[in-house]
Scaffold this motif. Sequence first.
Motif, mmCIF file in Angstrom:
data_model
loop_
_atom_site.group_PDB
_atom_site.id
_atom_site.type_symbol
_atom_site.label_atom_id
_atom_site.label_comp_id
_atom_site.label_asym_id
_atom_site.label_seq_id
_atom_site.Cartn_x
_atom_site.Cartn_y
_atom_site.Cartn_z
ATOM 1 N N SER A 55 0.840 -1.201 0.000
ATOM 2 C CA SER A 55 0.000 0.000 0.000
ATOM 3 C C SER A 55 0.867 1.239 0.000
ATOM 4 N N PRO A 107 0.165 6.712 3.692
ATOM 5 C CA PRO A 107 -0.668 7.913 3.719
ATOM 6 C C PRO A 107 0.175 9.185 3.785
ATOM 7 N N ALA A 108 -0.149 10.140 2.925
ATOM 8 C CA ALA A 108 0.541 11.436 2.819
ATOM 9 C C ALA A 108 1.943 11.305 2.242
ATOM 10 N N SER A 116 2.628 9.240 -0.826
ATOM 11 C CA SER A 116 2.215 8.314 -1.878
ATOM 12 C C SER A 116 3.368 7.893 -2.781
ATOM 13 N N ALA A 145 -0.077 10.393 9.275
ATOM 14 C CA ALA A 145 -0.820 9.313 9.920
ATOM 15 C C ALA A 145 0.112 8.512 10.810
ATOM 16 N N GLY A 183 -4.139 4.827 12.664
ATOM 17 C CA GLY A 183 -3.881 5.675 11.507
ATOM 18 C C GLY A 183 -4.350 7.106 11.673
ATOM 19 N N VAL A 198 -4.370 10.976 12.094
ATOM 20 C CA VAL A 198 -3.424 12.001 11.674
ATOM 21 C C VAL A 198 -2.997 12.818 12.891
#
Length: 222
Positions: free
Chosen positions: A22, A25-26, A28, A200, A208, A210
């Motif tokens: 994956s 988050p933030a 990418s 996160a 997760g 933030v």
Amino acid sequence: MKRSGIPRPDPAAFIQANLPISPVPAISEILLYMAGPASGLWRLAGRGETDPPPYWAYPWAGGAVLARHLLDRPEVVAGRRVLDLGAGSGLVAIAAAKAGAATVTAVDVDANAIAAIGLNAAINGVKIVAVAADIIEAPPPEETDLVVVGDLFYDPALALRVMDFLQRCQASGIEVLIGDPERAYLPQGHLRRIATHAVADFGASTGGKVVPAGVFSLAGDG
């Protein structure tokens, strides 16, 4: 190794089979094998008192903020020899490599983390030397320009050992950068804040959420 007659699986094979890939988050730009509710991580991590917690299976806020900072400011690492201390998943090491570091070494005490770092480096197309070792009682690492530390101040005894090591690194001419969401044992009186990012945090039972996290340098000899 066996526990209760059940053989431990091969770390790399287990990670590939059970942890989905994956984007962070933030962040990418970076992909990681990350644990989910159905990963069955205990089968790899173990449940004994001497088994290290699987910190490598999740992006912690301290690592995330450092990774974001290095990708946004590649001049911090470009052409430099970087060591990621307590590297976990290798998130910060991967960011340093992507930002143009000359060499990147990732160090962690957990052999499962070393397996994860190798796999995570491969899916991100970067080269990282991963080493299973506890180096914080050792002399400052040779052939190193920058030590990066993401989220190692969650335990009081560990925090003291890490800070002593980092101050010895600084005294030997090695720059130090720390990423941390201001956990309880972060020695803020010895640090200077460089940047803050909202990231996160999957590594502190926050699911997760933030949180604001900071990037810090050592403030000096004091």
